[in-house]
Design a protein around this motif. Structure first.
Motif: not given
Length: 187
Positions: A81, A85, A89, A121, A153
């Protein structure tokens, strides 16, 4: 104020112009899309002259993927990713455990063993923390939702769940290596 000789460019990463005020075309010299397909889609939504549309690839120079003489090998089952975000995400994190249990290799049609999938990430830590401060009662509701998703997140990544590696912000060189090693890009 821009000088008379300034060239005014607008780079659109999304698929519509909902965030633009009416008449934006009159003060834009060039419209940039992230790919030819996306640029064609954008030009189909506006009266902007296609001859002033350009592709501005969203990333880095492909030659940066080779590190010296040695070609970087992809890591089987590695997902990356690499975006802000707030662009979904939270959905990737929510689905990750399910992906680890059910993901099929498109080449062989066989399931990955559950421990072989890794989600790395890369994101702006500053941006995430700033959006975590958005209060739950913020208006409009979409802004409050950004705060809620950001907190989700942050809290998820802080737990360090198996298979998830939080990279935070990366240099261009580190990002090129992550792209080179990833087998799957989530976006």
């Amino acid at each position: 104020f821009a000088k008379e000789s300034a060239i005014r460019c607008y780079a659109q990463q999304c698929n519509d112009f909902n965030a633009c005020e009416p008449g934006w075309e009159a003060y834009t010299d060039y419209l940039f899309g992230a790919s030819g397909t996306q640029l064609a889609h954008l030009l189909g939504q506006t009266a902007f002259e296609p001859k002033y549309g350009r592709v501005l690839h969203d990333g880095f120079e492909p030659t940066e993927l080779s590190h010296g003489e040695k070609k970087t090998e992809r890591v089987k089952g590695r997902m990356l990713w690499a975006s802000s975000h707030d662009r979904g995400l939270h959905w990737a994190l929510q689905a990750f455990q399910q992906l680890r249990q059910t993901f099929l290799d498109p080449a062989t049609k066989s399931a990955y063993p559950t421990m072989d999938l890794e989600l790395r990430v890369a994101y702006s830590q500053h941006g995430l923390e700033a959006m975590c401060d958005i209060p739950a009662d913020a208006r409009p509701d979409a802004v409050a939702e950004l705060g809620k998703r950001s907190r989700y997140c942050r809290d998820f990544l802080a737990k360090k769940p198996p298979g998830v590696v939080s990279l935070g912000s990366l240099s261009r060189e580190q990002m090129a290596l992550e792209f080179a090693q990833a087998e799957i890009l989530l976006y």
